[in-house]
Enzyme design. Sequence first.
Site, mmCIF file in Angstrom:
data_model
loop_
_atom_site.group_PDB
_atom_site.id
_atom_site.type_symbol
_atom_site.label_atom_id
_atom_site.label_comp_id
_atom_site.label_asym_id
_atom_site.label_seq_id
_atom_site.Cartn_x
_atom_site.Cartn_y
_atom_site.Cartn_z
ATOM 1 N N HIS A 179 -3.379 -5.811 1.654
ATOM 2 C CA HIS A 179 -2.945 -5.547 3.024
ATOM 3 C C HIS A 179 -3.020 -6.784 3.919
ATOM 4 O O HIS A 179 -3.620 -7.778 3.549
ATOM 5 C CB HIS A 179 -3.906 -4.529 3.631
ATOM 6 N N CYS A 234 0.811 -1.221 0.000
ATOM 7 C CA CYS A 234 0.000 0.000 0.000
ATOM 8 C C CYS A 234 0.846 1.275 0.000
ATOM 9 O O CYS A 234 1.433 1.606 -1.015
ATOM 10 C CB CYS A 234 -0.996 -0.046 1.152
HETATM 11 N N1 GLN Z 1 -1.864 6.560 1.146
HETATM 12 C C1 GLN Z 1 -2.503 5.347 1.533
HETATM 13 C C2 GLN Z 1 -3.897 5.322 0.896
HETATM 14 O O1 GLN Z 1 -3.959 5.495 -0.268
HETATM 15 C C3 GLN Z 1 -2.428 5.174 2.989
HETATM 16 C C4 GLN Z 1 -3.033 3.951 3.599
HETATM 17 C C5 GLN Z 1 -2.364 2.639 3.401
HETATM 18 O O2 GLN Z 1 -1.142 2.436 3.306
HETATM 19 N N2 GLN Z 1 -3.260 1.682 3.501
HETATM 20 O O3 GLN Z 1 -4.942 5.144 1.490
#
Ligand code: GLN
Length: 247
Positions: A198, A97
Amino acid sequence: MSKIAQFRIAHLYPRLMNLYGDRGNLICIQKRLQWYGHDCIIEPINLHESLDYSAYDMLFMGGGSAQEQRLASKDWLRQADDLWAELEKGLPALCICGAFQFLGSYYEAADSQKLKGLGFFDLYTIYEPDRLIGNIVIASQLTEETTTVVGFENHSGRTYLHDDTLQPFGTVLEGFGNNGQDGQEGLRYKNLIGTYLHGPLLPKNPVVADFFIHAMAERQGITISGTLNDRLEDFAHRQTKQRILND
Ligand code: GLN
């Protein structure tokens, strides 16, 4: 009996970049290496620490909120050239992410400020207020056979692979992926995977875990012998996939 090998993994910014249990991926790799008969240590790398990328077998960085991303990205840029040299030589790396977003030219945050990325790839990310949240299944060409990868995504950033020679990690069968539009998910370059998937991605996708393990071993000039009994992992993968695809 083959010799026990030692593997060393750098866990980048664990205090800042570790959302939704991303750390579970490291536990999975460490456990699997032990089951294969080898040793694995995981070293946390925090802000302002310098590291010798060539001394590691793998890198891992999870996701983080915009504020944490800001701190980590600035710090990570310090050693960008060293890192790129090792990635080119095949250093295995998993960037989830926010960490995946860093690999491109920039991340345009909610306040329209652009966070400078490492610039390794011609991709960029733009914040949008509605988040892309849910379970996801992708089809990936990670190994010779097409494999499905199951996971969970939660991001507001939309990532676009600007250069169409870039290879995504997979194509979306169900879910949003990089931007909810072009059917692409993540990025694959040599032994680096950037992805929006994730949480503990590797325990329920043992093929991906073994991709990293074999790449780590190859870099050390050894082969991993034997196979693991992945009956439970494969069952979890199949159940998750069926549930997502039939929902
Ligand atoms: N910048 C990330 C997003 O687009 C932050 C969150 C993540 O790493 N899940 O939401």
